[in-house]
Structure formats: C-alpha cells, structure tokens
Design an enzyme around this catalytic site. Structure first.
Site, PDB file in Angstrom:
ATOM      1  N   CYS A  58      75.874  49.219 -86.185  1.00 34.26           N
ATOM      2  CA  CYS A  58      75.660  48.402 -84.999  1.00 34.26           C
ATOM      3  C   CYS A  58      74.179  48.241 -84.676  1.00 34.26           C
ATOM      4  O   CYS A  58      73.351  49.013 -85.140  1.00 34.26           O
ATOM      5  CB  CYS A  58      76.301  48.999 -83.744  1.00 34.26           C
ATOM      6  SG  CYS A  58      78.073  49.170 -83.890  1.00 34.26           S
ATOM      7  N   GLY A 106      75.198  44.656 -88.367  1.00 34.31           N
ATOM      8  CA  GLY A 106      76.633  44.505 -88.114  1.00 34.31           C
ATOM      9  C   GLY A 106      77.004  43.048 -88.025  1.00 34.31           C
ATOM     10  O   GLY A 106      76.335  42.283 -87.311  1.00 34.31           O
ATOM     11  N   ASN A 125      75.179  52.196 -80.399  1.00 32.75           N
ATOM     12  CA  ASN A 125      74.975  52.303 -81.846  1.00 32.75           C
ATOM     13  C   ASN A 125      75.025  53.777 -82.197  1.00 32.75           C
ATOM     14  O   ASN A 125      74.295  54.573 -81.624  1.00 32.75           O
ATOM     15  CB  ASN A 125      73.605  51.707 -82.223  1.00 32.75           C
ATOM     16  CG  ASN A 125      73.212  52.000 -83.660  1.00 32.75           C
ATOM     17  OD1 ASN A 125      72.050  52.229 -83.955  1.00 32.75           O
ATOM     18  ND2 ASN A 125      74.164  51.995 -84.572  1.00 32.75           N
ATOM     19  N   GLY A 126      75.888  54.131 -83.139  1.00 34.45           N
ATOM     20  CA  GLY A 126      75.978  55.531 -83.554  1.00 34.45           C
ATOM     21  C   GLY A 126      77.415  55.975 -83.636  1.00 34.45           C
ATOM     22  O   GLY A 126      78.335  55.158 -83.640  1.00 34.45           O
ATOM     23  N   CYS A 184      67.520  59.029 -88.867  1.00 32.36           N
ATOM     24  CA  CYS A 184      68.235  58.733 -90.119  1.00 32.36           C
ATOM     25  C   CYS A 184      67.292  58.249 -91.232  1.00 32.36           C
ATOM     26  O   CYS A 184      66.648  57.211 -91.095  1.00 32.36           O
ATOM     27  CB  CYS A 184      69.263  57.653 -89.814  1.00 32.36           C
ATOM     28  SG  CYS A 184      70.075  56.979 -91.265  1.00 32.36           S
ATOM     29  N   TYR A 220      67.086  51.868 -96.536  1.00 37.28           N
ATOM     30  CA  TYR A 220      68.012  50.795 -96.805  1.00 37.28           C
ATOM     31  C   TYR A 220      68.348  49.890 -95.633  1.00 37.28           C
ATOM     32  O   TYR A 220      68.406  48.671 -95.776  1.00 37.28           O
ATOM     33  CB  TYR A 220      69.291  51.453 -97.339  1.00 37.28           C
ATOM     34  CG  TYR A 220      70.403  50.531 -97.715  1.00 37.28           C
ATOM     35  CD1 TYR A 220      70.308  49.703 -98.828  1.00 37.28           C
ATOM     36  CD2 TYR A 220      71.578  50.482 -96.971  1.00 37.28           C
ATOM     37  CE1 TYR A 220      71.346  48.863 -99.174  1.00 37.28           C
ATOM     38  CE2 TYR A 220      72.617  49.646 -97.325  1.00 37.28           C
ATOM     39  CZ  TYR A 220      72.500  48.838 -98.419  1.00 37.28           C
ATOM     40  OH  TYR A 220      73.520  48.018 -98.772  1.00 37.28           O
ATOM     41  N   SER A 248      66.834  44.827-100.358  1.00 40.47           N
ATOM     42  CA  SER A 248      66.262  46.043 -99.798  1.00 40.47           C
ATOM     43  C   SER A 248      65.447  46.858-100.804  1.00 40.47           C
ATOM     44  O   SER A 248      64.682  47.723-100.414  1.00 40.47           O
ATOM     45  CB  SER A 248      67.370  46.915 -99.197  1.00 40.47           C
ATOM     46  OG  SER A 248      68.425  47.055-100.121  1.00 40.47           O
ATOM     47  N   ASP A 299      66.521  50.432-107.530  1.00 49.63           N
ATOM     48  CA  ASP A 299      67.509  50.205-106.474  1.00 49.63           C
ATOM     49  C   ASP A 299      67.349  51.308-105.441  1.00 49.63           C
ATOM     50  O   ASP A 299      66.651  52.298-105.681  1.00 49.63           O
ATOM     51  CB  ASP A 299      68.929  50.208-107.084  1.00 49.63           C
ATOM     52  CG  ASP A 299      69.922  49.434-106.216  1.00 49.63           C
ATOM     53  OD1 ASP A 299      69.576  49.060-105.083  1.00 49.63           O
ATOM     54  OD2 ASP A 299      71.064  49.218-106.674  1.00 49.63           O
ATOM     55  N   ASP A 300      67.999  51.134-104.280  1.00 51.67           N
ATOM     56  CA  ASP A 300      67.793  52.135-103.230  1.00 51.67           C
ATOM     57  C   ASP A 300      68.908  53.164-103.135  1.00 51.67           C
ATOM     58  O   ASP A 300      68.771  54.156-102.424  1.00 51.67           O
ATOM     59  CB  ASP A 300      67.584  51.464-101.864  1.00 51.67           C
ATOM     60  CG  ASP A 300      68.564  50.351-101.644  1.00 51.67           C
ATOM     61  OD1 ASP A 300      69.732  50.516-102.033  1.00 51.67           O
ATOM     62  OD2 ASP A 300      68.145  49.307-101.114  1.00 51.67           O
ATOM     63  N   CYS A 308      78.344  60.438 -94.034  1.00 52.71           N
ATOM     64  CA  CYS A 308      77.586  60.434 -92.779  1.00 52.71           C
ATOM     65  C   CYS A 308      78.565  60.440 -91.622  1.00 52.71           C
ATOM     66  O   CYS A 308      79.539  59.695 -91.620  1.00 52.71           O
ATOM     67  CB  CYS A 308      76.719  59.181 -92.711  1.00 52.71           C
ATOM     68  SG  CYS A 308      75.895  59.011 -91.116  1.00 52.71           S
ATOM     69  N   CYS A 334      66.766  63.022 -90.603  1.00 49.32           N
ATOM     70  CA  CYS A 334      68.037  63.547 -91.090  1.00 49.32           C
ATOM     71  C   CYS A 334      68.106  63.227 -92.586  1.00 49.32           C
ATOM     72  O   CYS A 334      67.740  62.130 -93.010  1.00 49.32           O
ATOM     73  CB  CYS A 334      69.182  62.849 -90.360  1.00 49.32           C
ATOM     74  SG  CYS A 334      70.802  63.267 -91.027  1.00 49.32           S
ATOM     75  N   CYS A 345      73.033  63.245 -95.794  1.00 49.04           N
ATOM     76  CA  CYS A 345      73.866  62.650 -96.846  1.00 49.04           C
ATOM     77  C   CYS A 345      73.334  63.016 -98.236  1.00 49.04           C
ATOM     78  O   CYS A 345      74.052  62.904 -99.224  1.00 49.04           O
ATOM     79  CB  CYS A 345      74.006  61.145 -96.667  1.00 49.04           C
ATOM     80  SG  CYS A 345      72.507  60.300 -96.286  1.00 49.04           S
TER      81      CYS A 345
HETATM   82  S1  SF4 Z   1      73.713  61.596 -92.861  1.00 48.18           S
HETATM   83 FE1  SF4 Z   1      72.431  60.115 -93.989  1.00 48.18          FE
HETATM   84  S2  SF4 Z   1      73.079  58.089 -93.262  1.00 48.18           S
HETATM   85 FE2  SF4 Z   1      73.827  59.619 -91.787  1.00 48.18          FE
HETATM   86  S3  SF4 Z   1      72.238  59.758 -90.198  1.00 48.18           S
HETATM   87 FE3  SF4 Z   1      71.807  61.352 -91.706  1.00 48.18          FE
HETATM   88  S4  SF4 Z   1      70.378  60.361 -93.157  1.00 48.18           S
HETATM   89 FE4  SF4 Z   1      71.383  58.737 -91.984  1.00 48.18          FE
END
Ligand code: SF4
Length: 470
Positions: A12, A38, A112-113, A246, A252, A293, A355-356, A392, A447, A450
């Site tokens: 979002c 989105g 958003n989240g 994030c 990306y 991207s 690629d990302d 995630c 973060c 992932c």
């Molecule tokens: S887990 Fe990955 S996609 Fe989710 S907020 Fe953390 S860095 Fe972003």
C-alpha cells in the site's frame, strides 16, 4: 512497475494533505506517483471542516477517479490510499480510506503495513462485543480508538497505537484534524513535506516532489503527528527504538527518485551493483538489468567492473496487469509478454544479467531462456540483494516460505534450476554498506528479516503471513 513481473508486492501507499484548498486533487496526483505500491484499489476522503466525503473503488487510480468526483471532494484536508490486496483480501469494502462515523464525529483511516498481533486484537474486540465489518486490520485500529470514548481523540489514538505490534504507517483524519503515525521500529517509510502553508504526508518522497511540496523530515518511529488549524504538533506513543526500515524498499519497492531515510533509492541501488561487482566479479562482454527496478544496480555493476552497460532487455509498458492473474502459468505468460531480449545486443555475447531478487525462480528461468534464445553465449546472473529465504510479516508479499526458492535450495541448486551459467547474490553486509545509513544510530537502520530470519518485532504464534489470509 515491479508487481507486474515478480510476484513480490508492496502492500500500500498513503498520502495526505492539510491546509490546501485543492487537497483532494493534490492527493490524486500524490497517489498516482505511489501507484507502484498497490494497484488493486484506491480511495480519497476529503474534509471541508464539517463533513468527510469519500470516493473509492477497485482498480488503478486513473480507473477509479473521474473529474466530476472531485466536485464532492471539496475541502482543505484529504487523505488517500492505494492498495494491494493481500492483507484482509480484496473487495470494495476493504479499499481504504475506511471511514467510521459516530455521534461524536467521524474518523477516516488509511494504513500501509501489517499488524502482527491483529488476530489477537480482533479476538479481544469481538469478545468485548465489537462487530467488525471488514477483514482489514485497519478496522481493528478504528475499534481500539473508539473503545475509550470518554478520552480526547488524540489520547485514544495514542492508547490504540501503543497496543499495535508490527509495521504501520497511518494517516487518519477527522473533520478538523489530520493525524500521522509510524510504528515504533519505523518499518515502513513515511515523510512529511510542506507546500506553502499546507502540510503533505506521503509514503515516499517522490509523491512530495510530484505535487511540488518541499521535504521537511521523516516521521519518527513511535511518533504521532497532529496537524490542524494551529499547525503541526508532535507526540510520542513509544520510546525511540532502533529503526528497522524495510531493506526491500531500497532494493525493489520504492521509486528510484524517492529518498528513504535520507538515502536516494537509485543511488543505493547503484551502490548495490558496485558491491556485487566487487563480491562476485565475472568476465563478460555486456551488463544488462532486468527492467525497471534492476537498471540502477546494473549501471553500478557496469561502472565497477568496467564491462559496458547495455539495454539487453526491453519492457513493454502497455501490457495488461498480470497481478490480477494469480496462477503460476499466467504469471509466466505475463513475463513473456512484458520483457523482450534485444537480439542485436546479446547475440554471441557473455551477458551479466543483474536482477534485484529471485522469488520463486520461474521468472528468472524464463528471462535467462529468452536471452539464450536470442543468442546469448553465457548468462551470468547477479542479484543485488541477499537470497530471500523468509516470509515478510510487515506488509510485503514476498510469498510464503514454501514458495521462496532460496528458502529450500542452495545457490548452486538455484543456479541449476534457473539455467544460469553462474549465479551470485549480494551479501547482507554488502547490502548494508550500499544503503549506507549509519549503523550505530537509533534513528537509522534496516530490517533484513527476509534474508536473515531475524525479525525486528515479536512474531506471535498465530501471526499469519498476509498472503495466507486471502
Ligand atoms: S522482512 Fe523483508 S520485506 Fe519485510 S519489512 Fe523486513 S526487509 Fe522488508
């Protein structure tokens, strides 16, 4: 637009304006530049000081809105939302902003989240007699705010926010005030700008630029901002914690012309490409990026390695939105429609394809095959981020662990499965270096869950990956 190719989706974008006579139109233009976040629904709600008026619908912002709707959306305040429907599922009712009307006034919310304790909070509310009308987490927040009706609204919002766990960037509006809040870890991006005397808030700074607003600052993690006729006022509903914005926003999701936490996205991606070239050099004739991207990272790889950057893959921009076609088979067809190799560039060449990310591996396999069919002698894949191994829970649909190819396979196995001549991913340290924000500061940090599996918040036993809710 990334969503069209990858099966890796942002959930979002939010945007808001306070103190401008044409707030709804500005919100429309802001949302248009957040459309990549989105595409399944969009909405705008405006206030003239007396009444909140909402227009929303399913589809792209240009499909949802016509000029005549803006006759209703008069007023000096507006908030808007573009939605990708994982969390809570799709459907008109879940398109935001959501508006809750009561005898004491109305409250509109856009979010958003993803809340990791939404499930527990829903149970708690229902046990106490609340009737939830949508499947959206956002409604949970509205009920929490409504619960202690005897307190002033700001206090009620602060109390409700303090109960939430997970990732959230909120814009909320009453007839008389705009509220803006970011989760205590600052997982999602959220910036404030000014346009003359008006305040503008946006998920990404690119939307501030589009409406001509000047960037002022990030919303602080754990901060509630109130904007009304007396200007901007800041409160804290949580003590400052280490920010974990994030990383995938840099890799990306965000637009290259956005700045996240003071770092330009294009520049960060270029540095990711450079780091990758240092970590995993290869002898080749051309470097190409998978549009859009990965172009920045490919340019960085080319600069660092001295191998020329070329447009080896072209994206067709006018193909329908494959994201509404969920089957794997249709996704694969979508890739074929959207990307074309440039035979004149790749034929007879050793190609580095930057690629990302690799999500399920099917897209990469098809692109590599396309390059080989177009005559590429070798295809060396370089990914400008570490392998995506974990789901995630914070509002990004990175697929479930079972679907993530790197969750179950080694780099060598993935190389073989996608048919690349070599494959390398950027290290977690390389990614952090490329993003470049100070590691020791509480206000900055990312973060990486992932990639590493180390989640910055508690993950509750019944936390559901957003994609599994639908
Ligand atoms: S887990 Fe990955 S996609 Fe989710 S907020 Fe953390 S860095 Fe972003």
């Amino acid at each position: 637009m990334p969503t069209e190719i990858k099966g890796l989706n942002e959930e979002c974008g939010v945007f808001g304006v306070w103190g401008h006579e044409d707030a709804a139109h500005l919100t429309y233009y802001g949302l248009h530049s957040l459309q990549h976040r989105g595409q399944e629904g969009a909405g705008i709600i405006a206030t003239d000081g007396e009444q909140l008026r909402l227009e929303k619908g399913l589809g792209l912002i240009t499909e949802v809105f016509e000029e005549k709707q803006f006759d209703r959306l008069e007023g000096h305040g507006a908030i808007g939302h573009v939605r990708y429907a994982t969390q809570g599922g799709g459907g008109y009712d879940n398109v935001q902003p959501l508006v809750f009307r009561s005898q004491t006034g109305s409250l509109a919310l856009a979010h958003n989240g993803n809340l990791v304790n939404a499930h527990a909070l829903k149970h708690q509310l229902e046990a106490q007699g609340s009737i939830l009308q949508t499947t959206s987490d956002t409604e949970v927040v509205a009920h929490l705010i409504k619960r202690s009706g005897h307190l002033p609204l700001k206090e009620r919002i602060m109390q409700a926010l303090a109960m939430l766990k997970g990732a959230y960037a909120f814009v909320m509006m009453t007839e008389e005030k705009l509220f803006v809040a970011l989760d205590p870890k600052g997982l999602r991006p959220l910036s404030i700008g000014k346009l003359g005397d008006a305040y503008v808030v946006s998920s990404e700074t690119c939307a501030l630029d589009v409406v001509g607003a000047e960037y002022i600052r990030e919303v602080d993690p754990g901060e509630l901002i109130t904007i009304d006729k007396d200007g901007l006022h800041s409160d804290r509903f949580s003590e400052p914690l280490q920010r974990t914005l994030c990383s995938m926003e840099y890799v990306y999701f965000s637009r290259p012309d956005s700045n996240l936490d003071g770092v330009n996205v294009h520049s960060a991606r270029k540095r990711m490409g450079k780091e990758l070239a240092k970590e995993a050099p290869i002898e080749a004739d051309v470097v190409t990026g998978v549009p859009d991207s990965s172009i920045s990272a490919a340019i960085g790889f080319a600069e660092q390695s001295g191998i020329p950057y070329e447009l080896g893959l072209i994206k067709n921009r006018y193909v329908g939105r494959t994201f509404i076609q969920p089957s794997q088979e249709l996704r694969e067809q979508g890739v074929k429609m959207k990307l074309s190799p440039v035979r004149g560039i790749v034929e007879g060449k050793r190609v580095v394809m930057v690629d990302d990310s690799i999500v399920r591996g099917t897209t990469s396999r098809r692109i590599i095959q396309m390059l080989k069919d177009a005559g590429a002698k070798e295809v060396h894949v370089r990914i400008g981020a570490p392998p995506l191994k974990n789901p995630c829970y914070y509002g990004i649909d990175t697929s479930t662990k079972a679907e993530l190819i790197a969750g179950h396979h080694s780099v060598e196995e993935i190389r073989e499965m996608i048919g690349a001549d070599s494959l390398a991913f950027l290290s977690v340290e390389g990614l952090q270096e490329a993003i470049g924000s100070p590691k020791d500061s509480l206000r900055h940090g990312q973060c990486q869950a992932c990639f590493t599996g180390s989640y910055p918040t508690e993950i509750f036993p019944n936390t559901v990956h957003p994609y599994e809710k639908v």
